[in-house]
Scaffold this motif. Structure first.
Motif, PDB file in Angstrom:
ATOM      1  N   TYR A  57     -58.025-115.647   1.841  1.00  0.00           N
ATOM      2  CA  TYR A  57     -59.284-114.958   1.544  1.00  0.00           C
ATOM      3  C   TYR A  57     -59.642-115.124   0.067  1.00  0.00           C
ATOM      4  CZ  TYR A  57     -62.111-110.879   0.175  1.00  0.00           C
ATOM      5  OH  TYR A  57     -63.050-110.060  -0.388  1.00  0.00           O
ATOM      6  N   ALA A  61     -63.083-116.568  -1.256  1.00  0.00           N
ATOM      7  CA  ALA A  61     -63.992-115.507  -1.699  1.00  0.00           C
ATOM      8  C   ALA A  61     -63.923-115.368  -3.215  1.00  0.00           C
ATOM      9  CB  ALA A  61     -63.636-114.194  -1.011  1.00  0.00           C
ATOM     10  N   SER A  67     -67.467-113.708  -0.694  1.00  0.00           N
ATOM     11  CA  SER A  67     -66.672-112.683  -0.026  1.00  0.00           C
ATOM     12  C   SER A  67     -67.418-112.114   1.173  1.00  0.00           C
ATOM     13  CB  SER A  67     -66.329-111.550  -1.000  1.00  0.00           C
ATOM     14  OG  SER A  67     -65.711-110.478  -0.330  1.00  0.00           O
ATOM     15  N   HIS A 125     -66.245-105.828  -4.254  1.00  0.00           N
ATOM     16  CA  HIS A 125     -65.722-107.192  -4.228  1.00  0.00           C
ATOM     17  C   HIS A 125     -66.348-108.096  -5.279  1.00  0.00           C
ATOM     18  CE1 HIS A 125     -68.730-108.421  -0.764  1.00  0.00           C
ATOM     19  NE2 HIS A 125     -69.316-107.721  -1.706  1.00  0.00           N
ATOM     20  N   ARG A 282     -60.867-107.427  -5.010  1.00  0.00           N
ATOM     21  CA  ARG A 282     -60.826-107.991  -3.660  1.00  0.00           C
ATOM     22  C   ARG A 282     -59.498-107.714  -2.971  1.00  0.00           C
ATOM     23  NH1 ARG A 282     -64.721-111.175  -6.096  1.00  0.00           N
ATOM     24  NH2 ARG A 282     -63.427-112.794  -7.039  1.00  0.00           N
TER      25      ARG A 282
END
Length: 477
Positions: A57, A61, A67, A125, A282
């Motif tokens: 991720y 992201a 993200s 995020h 994040r």
């Protein structure tokens, strides 16, 4: 008459009692051990599996834009659909509310009426980075450069001499959106902010710690080959037009972000740590979404993951926590579950009865600079998730804090607290915005080293325990 031997015996007895008391009076905090101790082989495997999903991720992201894309895609794989009408809302429904491709709410409608309570985990995020200005392109000394402005709290000198990538979107007058993602893949070119060589930098050596590079010196090199008229400016602009089809003025309606190009890496011989850009925050965004997506049963109370933008700049704009997006979603769900038309009182009741975790990373005590923390209230990597205690009326009320402590302890999830050193440290989260809406909010996070740097450090086991706790919180009664 008392004999000398009696006095000696009495003294020894008193010392034994005092010694026993001192042993019993030892602080519970000093006896806490690393969360790694006692971990089973099965749990170690689970930690590694979770860490791989997390680093994948992080690799994809790099900003709130990418993200949001990642989280939507993963949600859809797990049966979530984008909300479209009130009849979508019923017990067990898995819904997505998307705010301008930069923020979102994912929720599973619970068995209990929404106004009786909900379980919300909120995180941001966005991360500190460098943004490109509206008129960015210029040429100097045979190089094409981008004018930039930094976003969030960065130490500017940390961004020099790093391989950097550019990502984001460019929206043109014809309504077209072009997505940019250059520098992430190994075959891509990268960009760099060049530093001065030690052979010639004596005029710069008196600069202070925070001003080694000034804000206007954070300009990356983006090209060096001129066109046939010896213009590097024109050469780069021609390439951009060929590859992406936009003109120089289109930068005005662009959101282009400069972030580190390097992928996440494991740290240490034992691989117990993760190093990566963007773990604030994040790390919490991923855990909030991953734990929600992992719920198999209909929760007692509606469970929501609220992922927002712009925390690093004060929760501003219509995709930050200060917007009415969350209130609007609560109004929609309240209306659908009570079968009544919009009613402010019903929405306010739902907000009042919500239990909320404001999830955000916090500073962990540094092995190099331990004096910057107040050790007895500092957080240590690998020792569990953190209940944040700021003081000065910024904390959750004592009864909600006690409920969280009980939830952690009955599920055997390691935890600690964190309070910054008085008058020398601080930080903010999105929790204050939700408290203003009469929601019951507590700040929870994990400790990081090198916060706000291009390469932050987290503990795998803290991340895993954070995900465990979020799962039980969503399912809590």
């Amino acid at each position: 008459m008392i004999s000398y031997s009696t006095i000696i015996c009495s003294s020894i007895s008193a010392l034994c009692v005092l010694s026993t008391f001192c042993m019993q009076a030892q602080s519970v905090w000093s006896s806490k051990k690393s969360s790694w101790i006692g971990i089973s082989s099965a749990d170690k495997t689970a930690i590694e599996d979770f860490s791989k999903k997390y680093t994948n991720y992080l690799y994809n992201a790099r900003t709130e834009l990418s993200s949001t894309k990642e989280l939507i895609e993963e949600s859809k794989k797990n049966g979530f659909t984008i909300y479209s009408k009130l009849s979508d809302i019923k017990p067990g429904a898995k819904l997505l509310f998307i705010n301008r491709d930069r923020a979102l709410i994912a929720c599973i409608i619970g068995a209990q009426p929404f106004i009786k309570g909900s379980r919300l985990i909120a995180a941001h995020h966005d991360s500190p980075r460098i943004d490109i200005k509206a008129r960015p392109l210029y040429e100097t000394e045979g190089f094409a450069m981008f004018q930039t402005i930094y976003y969030g709290g960065i130490k500017k000198y940390q961004w020099a001499n790093l391989p950097l990538m550019i990502s984001g979107r460019i929206d043109t007058k014809d309504g077209k959106t072009t997505w940019i993602d250059i520098g992430k893949n190994p075959e891509d070119p990268v960009f760099v902010i060049p530093d001065a060589a030690p052979h010639v930098d004596s005029p710069l050596r008196n600069r202070t710690y925070t001003s080694v590079l000034e804000g206007e010196e954070l300009d990356p090199v983006i090209g060096s080959i001129p066109d046939d008229k010896n213009s590097v400016f024109n050469g780069v602009m021609s390439l951009l037009h060929q590859q992406f089809g936009f003109q120089e003025e289109d930068f005005v309606s662009a959101e282009l972000h400069i972030t580190p190009a390097s992928p996440p890496r494991e740290i240490g011989f034992d691989r117990g740590l993760i190093g990566s850009y963007g773990q604030d925050d994040r790390s919490c965004s991923f855990a909030a979404m991953h734990s929600l997506l992992s719920l198999n049963d209909i929760p007692e109370f509606t469970s929501l993951a609220y992922i927002v933008d712009n925390e690093e700049t004060g929760n501003v704009n219509n995709t930050g926590a200060a917007s009415i997006f969350l209130n609007s979603v609560y109004s929609i769900i309240s209306e659908a579950t009570t079968k009544q038309q919009f009613n402010t009182n019903i929405t306010n009741q739902a907000l009042h009865n919500a239990l909320v975790i404001s999830a955000d990373a916090n500073d962990g005590i540094s092995p190099l600079f331990p004096g910057l923390s107040e050790k007895s209230n500092a957080a240590k990597l690998g020792y569990g998730i953190c209940i944040k205690r700021y003081g000065r009326s910024f904390d959750a009320n004592s009864e909600f804090t006690a409920k969280i402590r009980n939830l952690l302890d009955i599920n055997v999830i390691p935890w600690q607290t964190v309070t910054y050193k008085v008058e020398t440290g601080g930080g903010g989260t999105i929790g204050g915005q939700m408290s203003k809406d009469d929601m019951n909010v507590i700040d929870i996070g994990i400790p990081l080293l090198s916060m706000h740097s291009p390469f932050e450090i987290s503990s795998k086991i803290d991340l895993w325990n954070l995900n465990k706790f979020f799962t039980v919180f969503y399912s809590s009664k």
